[in-house]
Motif scaffolding. Structure first.
Motif, short mmCIF file in Angstrom:
data_model
loop_
_atom_site.label_atom_id
_atom_site.label_comp_id
_atom_site.label_asym_id
_atom_site.label_seq_id
_atom_site.Cartn_x
_atom_site.Cartn_y
_atom_site.Cartn_z
N LYS A 25 0.84 -1.20 0.00
CA LYS A 25 0.00 0.00 0.00
C LYS A 25 0.88 1.26 0.00
CE LYS A 25 -1.81 1.57 3.70
NZ LYS A 25 -2.57 1.84 4.95
N ARG A 26 1.93 1.25 0.81
CA ARG A 26 2.81 2.42 0.87
C ARG A 26 3.53 2.67 -0.46
NH1 ARG A 26 4.19 0.18 6.02
NH2 ARG A 26 6.08 -0.72 5.11
N GLU A 27 3.83 1.57 -1.17
CA GLU A 27 4.54 1.69 -2.44
C GLU A 27 3.59 1.98 -3.61
OE1 GLU A 27 6.47 -2.04 -2.54
OE2 GLU A 27 7.77 -1.59 -0.82
N GLY A 28 2.27 2.01 -3.34
CA GLY A 28 1.31 2.33 -4.38
C GLY A 28 0.92 1.16 -5.26
N VAL A 29 1.31 -0.06 -4.87
CA VAL A 29 0.97 -1.25 -5.67
C VAL A 29 -0.49 -1.60 -5.51
CG1 VAL A 29 1.49 -3.69 -6.07
CG2 VAL A 29 3.34 -2.10 -5.54
N ILE A 30 -1.02 -1.43 -4.29
CA ILE A 30 -2.45 -1.68 -4.05
C ILE A 30 -3.05 -0.44 -3.41
CG2 ILE A 30 -2.14 -4.18 -3.80
CD1 ILE A 30 -2.36 -3.83 -0.78
N SER A 31 -4.37 -0.30 -3.53
CA SER A 31 -5.06 0.86 -2.98
C SER A 31 -5.42 0.63 -1.52
CB SER A 31 -6.33 1.13 -3.79
OG SER A 31 -7.27 0.08 -3.62
N GLU A 32 -5.88 1.69 -0.86
CA GLU A 32 -6.32 1.60 0.53
C GLU A 32 -7.48 0.63 0.68
OE1 GLU A 32 -6.50 2.32 4.59
OE2 GLU A 32 -5.01 3.13 3.20
N THR A 33 -8.41 0.67 -0.28
CA THR A 33 -9.57 -0.24 -0.24
C THR A 33 -9.14 -1.69 -0.37
OG1 THR A 33 -10.98 1.48 -1.23
CG2 THR A 33 -11.78 -0.79 -1.33
N GLU A 34 -8.22 -1.96 -1.30
CA GLU A 34 -7.72 -3.32 -1.50
C GLU A 34 -6.98 -3.80 -0.25
OE1 GLU A 34 -7.02 -3.00 -6.34
OE2 GLU A 34 -5.43 -2.45 -4.94
N TYR A 35 -6.21 -2.90 0.36
CA TYR A 35 -5.46 -3.25 1.58
C TYR A 35 -6.41 -3.65 2.69
CZ TYR A 35 -3.04 -2.46 6.00
OH TYR A 35 -2.56 -2.58 7.27
N GLU A 36 -7.44 -2.83 2.93
CA GLU A 36 -8.38 -3.11 4.01
C GLU A 36 -9.13 -4.42 3.78
OE1 GLU A 36 -8.58 -1.65 6.81
OE2 GLU A 36 -7.28 0.07 6.39
N ALA A 37 -9.50 -4.68 2.51
CA ALA A 37 -10.24 -5.91 2.20
C ALA A 37 -9.40 -7.14 2.47
CB ALA A 37 -10.70 -5.87 0.74
N LYS A 38 -8.13 -7.12 2.00
CA LYS A 38 -7.25 -8.27 2.20
C LYS A 38 -6.87 -8.42 3.68
CE LYS A 38 -7.04 -10.00 -1.84
NZ LYS A 38 -7.54 -11.38 -2.09
N LYS A 39 -6.70 -7.30 4.37
CA LYS A 39 -6.38 -7.36 5.79
C LYS A 39 -7.51 -8.02 6.57
CE LYS A 39 -5.39 -4.33 9.73
NZ LYS A 39 -5.24 -2.93 10.17
N ALA A 40 -8.75 -7.62 6.25
CA ALA A 40 -9.92 -8.21 6.91
C ALA A 40 -10.02 -9.70 6.61
CB ALA A 40 -11.19 -7.49 6.45
N GLN A 41 -9.68 -10.08 5.38
CA GLN A 41 -9.72 -11.50 5.00
C GLN A 41 -8.70 -12.30 5.81
OE1 GLN A 41 -9.06 -12.11 0.83
NE2 GLN A 41 -9.23 -14.31 0.96
N LEU A 42 -7.51 -11.74 5.98
CA LEU A 42 -6.48 -12.44 6.74
C LEU A 42 -6.84 -12.52 8.22
CD1 LEU A 42 -3.28 -10.90 5.08
CD2 LEU A 42 -4.04 -13.27 4.92
N LEU A 43 -7.37 -11.42 8.79
CA LEU A 43 -7.74 -11.41 10.20
C LEU A 43 -8.85 -12.40 10.49
CD1 LEU A 43 -7.60 -7.57 10.97
CD2 LEU A 43 -5.98 -9.35 11.72
N SER A 44 -9.71 -12.64 9.51
CA SER A 44 -10.81 -13.59 9.73
C SER A 44 -10.32 -15.02 9.87
CB SER A 44 -11.82 -13.50 8.55
OG SER A 44 -11.22 -13.96 7.36
N ARG A 45 -9.09 -15.28 9.43
CA ARG A 45 -8.54 -16.63 9.54
C ARG A 45 -7.89 -16.90 10.89
NH1 ARG A 45 -5.18 -16.55 3.83
NH2 ARG A 45 -6.97 -16.19 2.45
#
Length: 215
Positions: A194-214
């Motif tokens: 996210k910091r390097e601009g490869v993914i957006s804030e929305t994409e970061y939050e979605a993937k983070k939530a997916q990982l936390l759910s595991r």
């Protein structure tokens, strides 16, 4: 016309750039032949009357532009594009109209072919996506089965890139280590992306939530 590379993001790569299948040109070709024959016959019938001849010729030209030239230009300036980030449909000769679907929003891709379309290698794609439109239909696609496969492959690769740093990115671990990393390590890798601009804030939050759910 080819899709302009200047419209691609810095990290984005072009997978394919297709125009509609040539079967779409049958309509303008048909009217070109019909109007040419009709104009020729009318010219012969009115050969002794110059004014009607000119009127018929002008009418034939106007109809030809409307029924043949405009559809041909529409075909020429339509692009169906797949990149490493999105699916794009771009149309328009002077005024451009573009519709984009991010790969992470694509849920399903199906195609339909009639018997004639199967013989010439054309078909219709139906793309199911998360969003307001929900479903996008793209007609006269070349080799729809291969296009469907390409979209599935790129969607899967895009999903993998979302959970691991790109190879060679500053401070990123080598490709392949993310699969065995802990969930906190994967979240940290996402934060770097996210910091390097490869993914957006929305994409970061979605993937983070997916990982936390595991956890």
């Amino acid at each position: 016309m080819a899709f302009p590379n200047k419209l691609l993001a810095e990290h984005e790569k072009l997978v394919f750039d297709l125009r509609p299948h040539w079967i779409e040109l049958l309509y303008p070709a048909f009217w070109t032949v019909v109007l040419a024959i009709a104009a020729g016959l009318a010219q012969k019938i009115a050969r002794h009357h110059p004014t009607p001849q000119k009127v018929v010729l002008v009418v034939a030209i106007v109809l030809w532009i409307w029924l043949a030239v405009v559809p041909f230009l529409r075909w020429l300036y339509t692009n169906f594009v797949l990149t490493t980030d999105r699916l794009i449909t771009r149309t328009g000769v002077l005024a451009k109209h573009s519709k984009e679907i991010p790969l992470e929003r694509i849920n399903d891709v199906t195609f339909n072919q009639s018997v004639i379309q199967r013989m010439v290698g054309a078909g219709t794609l139906v793309i199911e996506s998360a969003g307001e439109r929900g479903q996008e239909t793209i007609s006269h696609v070349r080799n729809p089965e291969q296009v469907q496969l390409a979209i599935y492959k790129e969607t899967e690769q895009n999903s993998n890139r979302m959970t691991q740093p790109a190879e060679g990115a500053p401070g990123a671990p080598p490709v392949g280590t993310a699969a065995g990393a802990s969930i906190p390590e994967q979240i940290e890798a996402l934060a770097r992306l996210k910091r390097e601009g490869v993914i957006s804030e929305t994409e970061y939050e979605a993937k983070k939530a997916q990982l936390l759910s595991r956890m």
